[in-house]
Design a protein around this motif. Structure first.
Motif, PDB file in Angstrom:
ATOM      1  N   THR A 164       0.827  -1.209   0.000  1.00 44.62           N
ATOM      2  CA  THR A 164       0.000   0.000   0.000  1.00 44.62           C
ATOM      3  C   THR A 164       0.863   1.262   0.000  1.00 44.62           C
ATOM      4  OG1 THR A 164      -0.243  -0.334   2.391  1.00 44.62           O
ATOM      5  CG2 THR A 164      -2.058  -1.046   1.004  1.00 44.62           C
ATOM      6  N   TRP A 165       1.996   1.217   0.676  1.00 51.28           N
ATOM      7  CA  TRP A 165       2.911   2.370   0.704  1.00 51.28           C
ATOM      8  C   TRP A 165       3.366   2.779  -0.696  1.00 51.28           C
ATOM      9  CZ3 TRP A 165       5.395   5.671   4.187  1.00 51.28           C
ATOM     10  CH2 TRP A 165       6.579   6.271   3.750  1.00 51.28           C
ATOM     11  N   LEU A 168       0.771   4.620  -2.771  1.00 50.44           N
ATOM     12  CA  LEU A 168       0.481   5.911  -2.141  1.00 50.44           C
ATOM     13  C   LEU A 168       1.576   6.914  -2.489  1.00 50.44           C
ATOM     14  CD1 LEU A 168      -0.794   4.698   1.363  1.00 50.44           C
ATOM     15  CD2 LEU A 168      -2.127   6.026  -0.297  1.00 50.44           C
ATOM     16  N   ILE A 181      -9.324   4.218   0.370  1.00 49.75           N
ATOM     17  CA  ILE A 181      -8.798   2.863   0.532  1.00 49.75           C
ATOM     18  C   ILE A 181     -10.002   1.932   0.497  1.00 49.75           C
ATOM     19  CG2 ILE A 181      -7.558   1.258   2.040  1.00 49.75           C
ATOM     20  CD1 ILE A 181      -5.705   3.521   1.240  1.00 49.75           C
ATOM     21  N   LEU A 187      -4.206  -5.601   3.927  1.00 46.90           N
ATOM     22  CA  LEU A 187      -3.680  -4.483   3.151  1.00 46.90           C
ATOM     23  C   LEU A 187      -4.405  -3.184   3.490  1.00 46.90           C
ATOM     24  CD1 LEU A 187      -2.431  -6.865   1.551  1.00 46.90           C
ATOM     25  CD2 LEU A 187      -2.742  -5.516  -0.511  1.00 46.90           C
ATOM     26  N   GLY A 188      -5.730  -3.248   3.520  1.00 44.36           N
ATOM     27  CA  GLY A 188      -6.510  -2.029   3.718  1.00 44.36           C
ATOM     28  C   GLY A 188      -6.208  -1.343   5.037  1.00 44.36           C
ATOM     29  N   GLY A 191      -3.073   0.423   4.618  1.00 46.58           N
ATOM     30  CA  GLY A 191      -3.270   1.580   3.742  1.00 46.58           C
ATOM     31  C   GLY A 191      -3.834   2.764   4.500  1.00 46.58           C
ATOM     32  N   ALA A 195      -1.604   6.101   4.890  1.00 42.35           N
ATOM     33  CA  ALA A 195      -2.104   7.316   4.231  1.00 42.35           C
ATOM     34  C   ALA A 195      -2.371   8.399   5.271  1.00 42.35           C
ATOM     35  CB  ALA A 195      -3.371   6.996   3.440  1.00 42.35           C
ATOM     36  N   ILE A 243      -6.843   3.401  -3.590  1.00 39.71           N
ATOM     37  CA  ILE A 243      -6.099   2.149  -3.540  1.00 39.71           C
ATOM     38  C   ILE A 243      -7.119   1.047  -3.256  1.00 39.71           C
ATOM     39  CG2 ILE A 243      -4.217   0.857  -2.451  1.00 39.71           C
ATOM     40  CD1 ILE A 243      -3.169   3.398  -3.692  1.00 39.71           C
ATOM     41  N   THR A 245      -7.859  -2.637  -2.462  1.00 42.73           N
ATOM     42  CA  THR A 245      -7.172  -3.816  -1.926  1.00 42.73           C
ATOM     43  C   THR A 245      -8.011  -5.091  -2.054  1.00 42.73           C
ATOM     44  OG1 THR A 245      -8.015  -3.732   0.350  1.00 42.73           O
ATOM     45  CG2 THR A 245      -6.141  -2.297  -0.173  1.00 42.73           C
TER      46      THR A 245
END
Lengths: 349, 349
Positions: A164-165, A168, A181, A187-188, A191, A195, A243, A245
């Motif tokens: 996720t980074w 972003l 997100i 992952l979420g 994220g 974020a 993003i 996920t």
């Protein structure tokens, strides 16, 4: 050679079970790590069960690895015995293609070597972190600067965090930007935390009204229940970046319509079956983009780890013993984890 | 009011036939143009036949308009009687939203007014260029700096030209970049000419081996027959940008796989039925983007026209009389035109 206890799937239909194999002795450029904790990623399950093509068995999953350096080769200058260290999704790449030269080994034009099931990406077979120890060339080993007490919760940063980074950062999340997100899983939830720490305005999309409060606790400025048409309609043309996920096939148009002019939705989950085809008008009428992103390079993984250490960011985890892994997989399929299982490798003994 | 002869479709099932209506008299800020030529765009056919939702009948298509200024309002300072002038896909927009402020009226947040069938985009109904004259506010009228002898061949620049120019510019086509153009029709042939003139390396993709020579004549450095797997495989991971002009549903993955790391494929054609769903792995493994782009703003349309005048670029056309339009539509459906029909409005008299 180093005799190594592990858990492996022997076939796509097998449960994971105890297994023993040999690691190479550390070469001049290698670091040997005693694995203390390993996060459990959906990719582990997909690969162990052969749901993506190309699994080589026996399969020892695990690519969210943290532990302690126990031996180093004669030319190793980045690590010394006793250091905390991490290994993510890759253990090697060609080192000379354009992508590698740019520090984006995940896009190696000759195929990086995955931490487990290397051949899926073009390299030799490899065994991952559901094991006692691992030997990796130093350029693919990460420094861990968190407090040692946080070590288990750091493990998921090595995949869920960097996955996720990287998008972003690549698409410029930060102050003044509106970021969404989609999905509150492993992952979420990373994220949202990342974020938020970057200073961007974060909206979490979840299908579960029961996750609204947790989303806010994790750092979301706004939580939108994506099954509520009114909440979704209120956010039309709103986001610079989303993003996504969610790996299960779903209606991408519902989210593409929330992007503003020149906005991008980046997919980081890979469904076994395709999503329904997105509408072309949704792309054309706001010059929107639908993109994808794969983990991140080694340099940016270190940047992410250092950022997280500085900002006190770790994953929300549920620690499990090694022999719980098959139950954990079943619970993952029901999204019954907040938000990442992490294996305590001391239980493998 | 100005009595205006035209051709219109009275219903989605009708052939186009003679029609007469009233234009407004030019207001203080308006320019009245005697229409000399009007290009025939696929959108004309889709709209006249109601294939996209929201056609208001009677429908007078045509948004590739060139002609001569015959009257100007008291506050008009950009044009004088006798000037050559053009009108493209838009005749108005809100003028105050973020997109309009940026000169991207095509993305007007309140809906621009289309040159015909305005309500499709949110404005009043409008009648297009299959007519003798048109009255448009000066800020939506373009200067034509080509030689008058080229005027008919300039008409298609107003839609086919700007629709390919805008994404080429937005995604940075130019020297050192590898650009693909998919489809050799009205849009595709302009895409090849414009990309070549920008100094970028141009590959044309066509399903027709018979178009290879013509593609090179138009400026393609390479022509790839996209039905030949060997030719396609040789171009994997090759392109910075692909402009896909094909409106018929087709396999997008075949082209997404030709993009290099961080490459973008931009769709400028809008199929009535969706494309097969593109593969997520194709996006993720090279951080590729699938995007869309809509015509272009007024300022960049003028830039494109001036660039074309400077570089001697016009469309390859087949001139037709007004009463040939129904036959022309049938031939367009068979791609039987090289590469744009243009109506000689003198034949409407």
């Amino acid at each position: 050679m180093i005799k190594t206890k592990a858990y492996a799937a022997q076939t796509a239909a097998s449960l994971l079970a105890p297994y023993e194999f040999q690691r190479r002795a550390p070469g001049a450029d290698d670091v040997q790590i005693e694995i203390l904790y390993c996060g459990v990623c959906h990719s582990d399950l997909h690969t162990a069960r052969g749901e993506w093509k190309g699994t080589q068995f026996p399969c020892v999953p695990g690519h969210e690895i943290v532990g302690r350096v126990v031996a180093v080769g004669s030319q190793v200058d980045k690590f010394k015995v006793g250091d905390l260290a991490g290994v993510g999704c890759m253990v090697d790449s060609c080192g000379h293609c354009h992508s590698c030269a740019e520090g984006e080994e995940q896009y190696c034009e000759n195929g990086f070597t995955g931490t487990y099931n290397g051949p899926m990406f073009g390299g030799e077979n490899t065994y991952g972190g559901y094991s006692q120890t691992i030997v990796v060339k130093q350029s693919f080993v990460l420094h861990i600067r968190h407090a040692e007490a946080d070590l288990a919760s750091v493990a998921p940063l090595l995949c869920a965090g960097i996955t996720t980074w990287s998008p972003l950062r690549h698409w410029g999340a930060g102050p003044g930007k509106q970021v969404g997100i989609v999905g509150l899983g492993g992952l979420g939830h990373m994220g949202v935390k990342l974020a938020h720490a970057m200073g961007t305005h974060v909206t979490l999309f979840t299908t579960s009204p029961g996750k609204v409060e947790d989303g806010k606790r994790l750092g979301a400025d706004r939580v939108c229940v994506s099954t509520d048409p009114a909440q979704m309609a209120a956010l039309a043309n709103h986001f610079d970046l989303i993003i996504n996920t969610v790996a299960a096939p779903h209606n991408l148009d519902a989210f593409l319509g929330l992007l503003k002019l020149d906005g991008t939705m980046t997919l980081v989950g890979a469904p076994a079956e395709p999503h329904p085809s997105p509408g072309v008008f949704n792309l054309i009428f706001k010059r929107r983009s639908l993109a994808g992103s794969l983990i991140g390079g080694i340099r940016e993984t270190q940047e992410m780890l250092d950022f997280c250490a500085e900002h006190g960011i770790v994953s929300d985890i549920e620690m499990i013993p090694m022999d719980y892994i098959n139950t954990a997989y079943e619970r993952m399929l029901k999204n019954d984890v907040k938000y990442r299982f992490v294996i305590d490798l001391a239980t493998l003994g």
